[in-house]
Motif scaffolding. Structure first.
Motif, PDB file in Angstrom:
ATOM      1  N   VAL A  47       0.853  -1.191   0.000  1.00  0.00           N
ATOM      2  CA  VAL A  47       0.000   0.000   0.000  1.00  0.00           C
ATOM      3  C   VAL A  47       0.889   1.240   0.000  1.00  0.00           C
ATOM      4  O   VAL A  47       1.724   1.420   0.887  1.00  0.00           O
ATOM      5  CB  VAL A  47      -0.939   0.010   1.217  1.00  0.00           C
ATOM      6  N   THR A  48       0.700   2.103  -0.987  1.00  0.00           N
ATOM      7  CA  THR A  48       1.503   3.321  -1.116  1.00  0.00           C
ATOM      8  C   THR A  48       0.592   4.531  -1.247  1.00  0.00           C
ATOM      9  O   THR A  48      -0.621   4.398  -1.457  1.00  0.00           O
ATOM     10  CB  THR A  48       2.402   3.253  -2.362  1.00  0.00           C
ATOM     11  N   PHE A  49       1.193   5.693  -1.146  1.00  0.00           N
ATOM     12  CA  PHE A  49       0.426   6.928  -1.347  1.00  0.00           C
ATOM     13  C   PHE A  49      -0.174   6.939  -2.750  1.00  0.00           C
ATOM     14  O   PHE A  49      -1.358   7.231  -2.927  1.00  0.00           O
ATOM     15  CB  PHE A  49       1.343   8.141  -1.144  1.00  0.00           C
ATOM     16  N   ASP A  50       0.619   6.609  -3.749  1.00  0.00           N
ATOM     17  CA  ASP A  50       0.163   6.699  -5.133  1.00  0.00           C
ATOM     18  C   ASP A  50      -0.985   5.748  -5.436  1.00  0.00           C
ATOM     19  O   ASP A  50      -1.982   6.138  -6.055  1.00  0.00           O
ATOM     20  CB  ASP A  50       1.321   6.437  -6.096  1.00  0.00           C
ATOM     21  N   ASN A  51      -0.865   4.474  -5.028  1.00  0.00           N
ATOM     22  CA  ASN A  51      -1.948   3.559  -5.383  1.00  0.00           C
ATOM     23  C   ASN A  51      -3.197   3.796  -4.530  1.00  0.00           C
ATOM     24  O   ASN A  51      -4.317   3.504  -4.961  1.00  0.00           O
ATOM     25  CB  ASN A  51      -1.513   2.080  -5.383  1.00  0.00           C
ATOM     26  N   THR A  52      -3.016   4.380  -3.349  1.00  0.00           N
ATOM     27  CA  THR A  52      -4.177   4.732  -2.531  1.00  0.00           C
ATOM     28  C   THR A  52      -4.912   5.940  -3.117  1.00  0.00           C
ATOM     29  O   THR A  52      -6.146   5.953  -3.190  1.00  0.00           O
ATOM     30  CB  THR A  52      -3.749   5.017  -1.087  1.00  0.00           C
ATOM     31  N   VAL A  53      -4.175   6.947  -3.547  1.00  0.00           N
ATOM     32  CA  VAL A  53      -4.780   8.107  -4.201  1.00  0.00           C
ATOM     33  C   VAL A  53      -5.535   7.673  -5.457  1.00  0.00           C
ATOM     34  O   VAL A  53      -6.665   8.128  -5.718  1.00  0.00           O
ATOM     35  CB  VAL A  53      -3.709   9.157  -4.566  1.00  0.00           C
ATOM     36  N   ILE A  59     -13.053   5.654  -6.698  1.00  0.00           N
ATOM     37  CA  ILE A  59     -14.222   5.434  -5.844  1.00  0.00           C
ATOM     38  C   ILE A  59     -15.054   6.700  -5.736  1.00  0.00           C
ATOM     39  O   ILE A  59     -16.292   6.658  -5.668  1.00  0.00           O
ATOM     40  CB  ILE A  59     -13.777   4.960  -4.442  1.00  0.00           C
ATOM     41  N   ARG A  60     -14.413   7.853  -5.765  1.00  0.00           N
ATOM     42  CA  ARG A  60     -15.095   9.126  -5.592  1.00  0.00           C
ATOM     43  C   ARG A  60     -16.026   9.481  -6.758  1.00  0.00           C
ATOM     44  O   ARG A  60     -16.746  10.477  -6.690  1.00  0.00           O
ATOM     45  CB  ARG A  60     -14.066  10.242  -5.375  1.00  0.00           C
ATOM     46  N   ARG A  61     -16.050   8.688  -7.791  1.00  0.00           N
ATOM     47  CA  ARG A  61     -17.038   8.881  -8.850  1.00  0.00           C
ATOM     48  C   ARG A  61     -18.439   8.510  -8.353  1.00  0.00           C
ATOM     49  O   ARG A  61     -19.446   8.828  -8.992  1.00  0.00           O
ATOM     50  CB  ARG A  61     -16.695   8.011 -10.064  1.00  0.00           C
ATOM     51  N   TYR A  62     -18.494   7.825  -7.224  1.00  0.00           N
ATOM     52  CA  TYR A  62     -19.753   7.322  -6.683  1.00  0.00           C
ATOM     53  C   TYR A  62     -19.987   7.932  -5.295  1.00  0.00           C
ATOM     54  O   TYR A  62     -19.095   8.521  -4.701  1.00  0.00           O
ATOM     55  CB  TYR A  62     -19.712   5.786  -6.620  1.00  0.00           C
ATOM     56  N   GLU A  63     -21.197   7.764  -4.769  1.00  0.00           N
ATOM     57  CA  GLU A  63     -21.553   8.410  -3.509  1.00  0.00           C
ATOM     58  C   GLU A  63     -21.351   7.525  -2.284  1.00  0.00           C
ATOM     59  O   GLU A  63     -21.635   7.949  -1.169  1.00  0.00           O
ATOM     60  CB  GLU A  63     -23.013   8.877  -3.572  1.00  0.00           C
ATOM     61  N   VAL A  64     -20.856   6.322  -2.480  1.00  0.00           N
ATOM     62  CA  VAL A  64     -20.701   5.394  -1.365  1.00  0.00           C
ATOM     63  C   VAL A  64     -19.668   5.927  -0.368  1.00  0.00           C
ATOM     64  O   VAL A  64     -18.612   6.433  -0.752  1.00  0.00           O
ATOM     65  CB  VAL A  64     -20.291   3.996  -1.891  1.00  0.00           C
ATOM     66  N   PRO A  65     -19.935   5.859   0.950  1.00  0.00           N
ATOM     67  CA  PRO A  65     -18.948   6.277   1.949  1.00  0.00           C
ATOM     68  C   PRO A  65     -17.673   5.448   1.839  1.00  0.00           C
ATOM     69  O   PRO A  65     -17.724   4.254   1.531  1.00  0.00           O
ATOM     70  CB  PRO A  65     -19.657   6.020   3.281  1.00  0.00           C
ATOM     71  N   CYS A  66     -16.538   6.084   2.116  1.00  0.00           N
ATOM     72  CA  CYS A  66     -15.250   5.412   1.932  1.00  0.00           C
ATOM     73  C   CYS A  66     -14.293   5.796   3.053  1.00  0.00           C
ATOM     74  O   CYS A  66     -14.073   6.979   3.311  1.00  0.00           O
ATOM     75  CB  CYS A  66     -14.666   5.808   0.578  1.00  0.00           C
ATOM     76  N   ALA A  67     -13.742   4.792   3.723  1.00  0.00           N
ATOM     77  CA  ALA A  67     -12.806   5.012   4.822  1.00  0.00           C
ATOM     78  C   ALA A  67     -11.477   4.323   4.525  1.00  0.00           C
ATOM     79  O   ALA A  67     -11.427   3.329   3.799  1.00  0.00           O
ATOM     80  CB  ALA A  67     -13.377   4.492   6.137  1.00  0.00           C
ATOM     81  N   LEU A  68     -10.427   4.852   5.115  1.00  0.00           N
ATOM     82  CA  LEU A  68      -9.073   4.314   4.933  1.00  0.00           C
ATOM     83  C   LEU A  68      -8.557   3.721   6.228  1.00  0.00           C
ATOM     84  O   LEU A  68      -8.713   4.317   7.301  1.00  0.00           O
ATOM     85  CB  LEU A  68      -8.121   5.428   4.492  1.00  0.00           C
ATOM     86  N   ALA A  76      -0.960   7.839   4.007  1.00  0.00           N
ATOM     87  CA  ALA A  76      -1.717   8.945   4.589  1.00  0.00           C
ATOM     88  C   ALA A  76      -2.244   9.855   3.485  1.00  0.00           C
ATOM     89  O   ALA A  76      -1.596  10.830   3.092  1.00  0.00           O
ATOM     90  CB  ALA A  76      -0.840   9.737   5.564  1.00  0.00           C
ATOM     91  N   VAL A  77      -3.410   9.524   2.980  1.00  0.00           N
ATOM     92  CA  VAL A  77      -4.011  10.230   1.845  1.00  0.00           C
ATOM     93  C   VAL A  77      -5.217  11.029   2.325  1.00  0.00           C
ATOM     94  O   VAL A  77      -6.120  10.459   2.953  1.00  0.00           O
ATOM     95  CB  VAL A  77      -4.441   9.229   0.755  1.00  0.00           C
ATOM     96  N   PRO A  78      -5.276  12.323   2.062  1.00  0.00           N
ATOM     97  CA  PRO A  78      -6.458  13.112   2.443  1.00  0.00           C
ATOM     98  C   PRO A  78      -7.633  12.823   1.515  1.00  0.00           C
ATOM     99  O   PRO A  78      -7.461  12.315   0.410  1.00  0.00           O
ATOM    100  CB  PRO A  78      -5.969  14.557   2.274  1.00  0.00           C
ATOM    101  N   GLY A  79      -8.839  13.146   1.997  1.00  0.00           N
ATOM    102  CA  GLY A  79     -10.014  13.057   1.148  1.00  0.00           C
ATOM    103  C   GLY A  79     -10.968  11.928   1.453  1.00  0.00           C
ATOM    104  O   GLY A  79     -12.030  11.833   0.841  1.00  0.00           O
ATOM    105  N   PHE A  80     -10.621  11.060   2.408  1.00  0.00           N
ATOM    106  CA  PHE A  80     -11.532   9.991   2.790  1.00  0.00           C
ATOM    107  C   PHE A  80     -12.599  10.522   3.749  1.00  0.00           C
ATOM    108  O   PHE A  80     -12.417  11.551   4.402  1.00  0.00           O
ATOM    109  CB  PHE A  80     -10.761   8.842   3.455  1.00  0.00           C
ATOM    110  N   ASP A  81     -13.706   9.795   3.851  1.00  0.00           N
ATOM    111  CA  ASP A  81     -14.769  10.177   4.785  1.00  0.00           C
ATOM    112  C   ASP A  81     -14.370   9.896   6.230  1.00  0.00           C
ATOM    113  O   ASP A  81     -14.955  10.468   7.158  1.00  0.00           O
ATOM    114  CB  ASP A  81     -16.056   9.420   4.460  1.00  0.00           C
ATOM    115  N   GLY A  82     -13.425   9.001   6.424  1.00  0.00           N
ATOM    116  CA  GLY A  82     -12.962   8.680   7.765  1.00  0.00           C
ATOM    117  C   GLY A  82     -11.700   7.844   7.705  1.00  0.00           C
ATOM    118  O   GLY A  82     -11.329   7.310   6.645  1.00  0.00           O
ATOM    119  N   TYR A  83     -11.043   7.744   8.864  1.00  0.00           N
ATOM    120  CA  TYR A  83      -9.764   7.035   8.949  1.00  0.00           C
ATOM    121  C   TYR A  83      -9.779   6.113  10.165  1.00  0.00           C
ATOM    122  O   TYR A  83     -10.001   6.568  11.298  1.00  0.00           O
ATOM    123  CB  TYR A  83      -8.606   8.025   9.083  1.00  0.00           C
TER     124      TYR A  83
END
Length: 240
Positions: A47-53, A59-68, A76-83
């Motif tokens: 798991v890397t920054f690049d493949n997580t981004v 996933i952000r094309r859709y409205e489903v909640p997404c957590a990391l 450590a990628v910003p933009g998730f609904d929760g961590y």
């Protein structure tokens, strides 16, 4: 906006996607539009920054909640609904109990959206899975030891989420139910070996939240069939 704690407290079924594993756009669309309560992003290796981004942007094309699952500074990628910040209760390597979290927060703690963060206590119970090998987890536990670990996390540490991980194999649902019934405040996640509606239903009757992962990559239709099986009307047990 709903608080992160309120979001995951309502989850009954979650799909887990690994940034280090390929998934087609078509498969991802079907996962995100399946009716699952959320997407959990994380993995035990690669798991890397690049493949997580890259995965988050799709996933952000859709409205489903997404957590990391924040397992290290590299992801450590910003933009998730929760961590979720995992700790492994039965890890043989102490850095998986607290060290890796310190490493990540030493670098990114000033930027951490604490209102979107929750501690997540793992119990890894399949000694053959990658997570067990990476953390050197002590997996040969008696039922009493499993319950004791859960009580430490729930009653002493007040961890909001306990995750029983059997990754790669289907676990002991009677034990999962025992753990859930002993918890005072934590929510119990279960993951491992869910590949059929029957397994999903039994797991959903035993834990508060089920996590479906590996079958996504081997049998997408089977993975999608687990969503409805985990809904309250499909389950005989009270899992509120």
């Amino acid at each position: 906006m709903i608080a992160f704690s309120g979001m995951y407290a309502a989850w009954r079924h979650v799909f887990k996607l690994d940034p280090d594993r390929a998934i087609s756009d078509e498969a991802l669309e079907r996962i995100c539009l399946s009716g699952t309560d959320g997407i959990l992003v994380g993995g035990s290796s690669g798991v890397t920054f690049d493949n997580t981004v890259e995965l988050l942007s799709r996933i952000r094309r859709y409205e489903v909640p997404c957590a990391l699952e924040l397992t290290g500074a590299d992801s450590a990628v910003p933009g998730f609904d929760g961590y979720f910040v995992p700790t492994v209760l039965n890890a043989g390597r102490t850095d998986w109990l607290v060290g890796r979290q310190v490493e990540a927060l030493a670098e990114y703690g000033a930027f951490m959206p604490w209102e979107l963060a929750a501690s997540q206590a793992y119990l890894i119970l399949n000694g053959e899975c990658t997570a067990a090998k990476v953390t050197e987890a002590r997996t040969q536990l008696t039922a009493d030891e499993v319950l004791a670990y859960a009580l430490v996390a729930d009653r002493l540490w007040r961890v909001p989420v306990i995750y029983m991980e059997y990754s790669g194999t289907y676990g002991d649902m009677a034990l999962v139910r025992q753990v859930r019934d002993r918890l005072a405040q934590a929510r119990l996640f279960y993951g491992g070996g869910i590949a059929t509606p029957e397994q999903a239903r039994a797991a959903a009757e035993s834990a508060h939240t089920i996590v479906v992962g590996n079958v996504i990559y081997s049998d997408l239709a089977a993975a999608l069939a687990t969503v409805d099986a985990a809904k309250p009307e499909a389950c005989a047990g009270d899992i509120a």
